[in-house]
Design an enzyme around this catalytic site. Structure first.
Site: not given
Length: 369
Positions: A54, A56, A79, A88
């Site tokens: 992801h 982040e 998330c 995250c």
């Protein structure tokens, strides 16, 4: 001053997210920017091909400095759930970041505002809805699939100056200019799947792939509606199917020899209900279940007409060219004799939201009301 900086950095985050559009499978394309307490850029990240890692996580790992006290800008709510990756938000808090700014809540029920509450509980400042209206449009495909369980459908049509999508003889015709073709190939690369009918394949011998350098060869899933498996077995789309994922939707109990030939050429066969035509609703919900967020239709009048009648077209991209055809077929099988008539007809279902020229081709973008 904070609002001004927040809007600025969020725009940067969206420009980074844009690089991932069409490349993240079922996951949304997210962009992320981390800035210091002095409002200096530290690190950026975007969702990687295939949807992981992801954004982040990428931005945190890309940082070369201590993140204690910094601010992170994310285009979608981070998330909170465990899936193929850990949450995250926990990585953000662990890194020492003390302020989170994001554009819009994630509609996934596993997240959907829960991150906001979690951050508050952990004494991390958090702000949401920065550039929210832009985010709604940017994530129209992902939101549509999560909420309505089907892809966001874009229909692309190219017509003559009179509004005809093809000649009455159904011969292969190139309407658009080079710049418009570049535009279409970029559009393809930003969608998760392209859908067409078997007649378009057999007449135009379409490849439905991305053939321009800036697309990185990232061709989306190719979908063919072929009720009776009439597809020409020597067509380009079959010959290059070992390079690109391809699905053929057809009715049940058809010639097993042809099905086996297609299967041997790396083409997936899916049988669906048939009542004088394939069930579009079944197909759309099947694609939604397969994680397709945005579907591009590049097809003839019959498929465009069927999808429009069922109110499944969410956005229409019309390339109006200066080519003249004395007679032809309207994109939606309507009795229309000019492009002006077609525009009036479209206003029943759509709002014109954008128009521009690419050389002498006019690009009109319509959004469903």
């Amino acid at each position: 001053m904070n609002n001004e900086f927040d809007n600025y950095w969020m725009r940067i985050a969206f420009s980074i997210a844009n690089k991932s559009m069409g490349r993240t499978n079922e996951n949304p394309p997210v962009g992320c920017v981390i800035v210091s307490k002095e409002n200096k850029l530290i690190s950026v990240g975007n969702t990687k091909n295939g949807g992981r890692p992801h954004a982040e996580d990428v931005a945190i790992k890309n940082s070369k400095v201590d993140l204690n006290g910094s601010t992170i800008y994310v285009t979608l709510e981070p998330c909170l759930h465990y899936g193929k990756t850990s949450p995250c938000i926990k990585k953000i808090i662990k890194s020492g970041i003390k302020r989170i700014v994001y554009a819009i809540d994630d509609p996934d029920p596993r997240v959907n505002g829960k991150t906001f509450k979690f951050a508050k509980k952990n004494n991390v400042e958090i702000k949401k809805n920065v550039n929210k209206d832009y985010a709604k449009n940017f994530y129209s495909g992902f939101f549509n699939r999560i909420i309505r369980k089907r892809p966001f459908v874009i229909s692309k049509i190219s017509t003559s100056i009179e509004g005809f999508i093809s000649s009455e003889e159904r011969k292969k015709i190139w309407f658009s200019n080079y710049l418009s073709k570049l535009f279409v190939h970029d559009l393809r690369s930003r969608c998760d799947a392209i859908l067409t009918g078997v007649d378009t394949i057999n007449i135009d011998n379409s490849e439905l792939n991305c053939r321009y350098p800036f697309n990185d060869g990232d061709t989306p899933l190719r979908i063919i509606l072929d009720s009776n498996l009439k597809i020409n077995l020597n067509s380009k789309i079959i010959k290059n199917s070992k390079f690109y994922n391809t699905i053929v939707y057809c009715k049940e109990n058809l010639d097993s020899l042809k099905k086996n030939f297609l299967l041997d050429n790396n083409i997936k066969i899916i049988e669906v209900p048939y009542n004088n035509k394939l069930c579009e609703k079944t197909i759309l919900y099947d694609l939604g279940a397969r994680g397709i967020n945005t579907l591009l239709i590049e097809s003839g009048a019959k498929i465009n007409s069927n999808f429009r009648k069922l109110n499944f077209i969410d956005k229409l991209i019309w390339i109006l060219t200066p080519m003249n055809l004395e007679n032809g077929v309207n994109p939606f099988l309507k009795k229309i004799s000019s492009s002006s008539d077609l525009s009036i007809n479209l206003k029943n279902d759509f709002d014109l939201i954008s128009e521009k020229y690419l050389d002498n081709d006019k690009i009109l973008i319509w959004q469903k009301k």
